[in-house]
Design a protein around this motif. Structure first.
Motif, PDB file in Angstrom:
ATOM      1  N   HIS A  36       0.766  -1.235   0.100  1.00 52.24           N
ATOM      2  CA  HIS A  36      -0.068  -0.025   0.142  1.00 52.24           C
ATOM      3  C   HIS A  36       0.705   1.263  -0.036  1.00 52.24           C
ATOM      4  N   CYS A  67      -4.409  -8.234  -2.508  1.00 55.01           N
ATOM      5  CA  CYS A  67      -5.252  -6.840  -2.000  1.00 55.01           C
ATOM      6  C   CYS A  67      -5.967  -6.427  -3.369  1.00 55.01           C
ATOM      7  N   TRP A  70      -9.358  -8.241  -2.866  1.00 58.88           N
ATOM      8  CA  TRP A  70     -10.005  -7.511  -1.898  1.00 58.88           C
ATOM      9  C   TRP A  70     -10.614  -6.356  -1.998  1.00 58.88           C
ATOM     10  N   GLN A  71      -9.588  -5.413  -2.949  1.00 61.53           N
ATOM     11  CA  GLN A  71     -10.322  -4.147  -3.156  1.00 61.53           C
ATOM     12  C   GLN A  71     -11.477  -4.005  -4.114  1.00 61.53           C
ATOM     13  N   ASP A  72     -11.470  -5.054  -5.248  1.00 63.16           N
ATOM     14  CA  ASP A  72     -12.519  -5.096  -6.189  1.00 63.16           C
ATOM     15  C   ASP A  72     -13.776  -5.928  -5.616  1.00 63.16           C
ATOM     16  N   PRO A  77     -14.315  -2.858   2.721  1.00 59.73           N
ATOM     17  CA  PRO A  77     -12.973  -2.202   2.460  1.00 59.73           C
ATOM     18  C   PRO A  77     -11.795  -2.665   3.474  1.00 59.73           C
TER      19      PRO A  77
END
Length: 155
Positions: A36, A67, A70-72, A77
């Motif tokens: 990140h 990630c 997970w984000q999409d 979140p």
């Protein structure tokens, strides 16, 4: 906990300390936090330069795959702590335990943890990335530190 983290987000709730994790799990959290960071950030560049050839780059890329999914397709979140924070957040703990389970071949537990993070139809992809991350982190953890007979690059 870092002051910029929204304390009311349940995935960021401190559930432990990073130093209480084993090398593989701590490495997974470190890679999550590094992923990140901006690619040109000093911490990320240092990690890739110093640890990349020992499995660090592969671990970072695999955690990045988790990630991205997970984000999409996450149930909510993802919340993470600051790179230098000593706390272990709930989402970070889930990811760390999933990577460890995947590395140990406990696919059922890894799948269960993945379904806590993402939609069930994306859980197998997350677990596949977790297996790759675990293998890369295991290589990294087993690499002796220069000048020492035995050591661990993740502790």
């Amino acid at each position: 906990m870092d002051g910029s983290l929204l304390d009311d987000r349940r995935g960021g709730a401190a559930v432990g300390r990073l130093m209480d994790l084993g090398a593989i799990e701590a490495g997974a959290v470190l890679c999550l936090r590094l992923w990140h960071e901006a690619p040109a950030s000093p911490a990320r560049m240092d990690f890739e330069r110093d640890m990349g050839r020992f499995g660090g780059r592969a671990a970072l890329e695999a955690i990045g795959g988790i990630c991205a999914i997970w984000q999409d397709f996450g149930r909510r979140p993802m919340v993470r702590h600051h790179l230098r924070c000593d706390c272990l957040g709930a989402d970070e703990a889930c990811l760390a335990h999933m990577v460890q389970a995947a590395l140990l071949g406990d696919r059922d537990d890894a799948m269960m943890l993945a379904t806590l993070m993402v939609r069930a139809d994306y859980a197998p992809g997350v677990v596949a990335y977790a297996e790759r991350a675990g293998a890369a982190l295991a290589r990294l953890a087993a690499t002796p530190v220069a000048g020492e007979a035995q050591g661990c690059r993740l502790h």
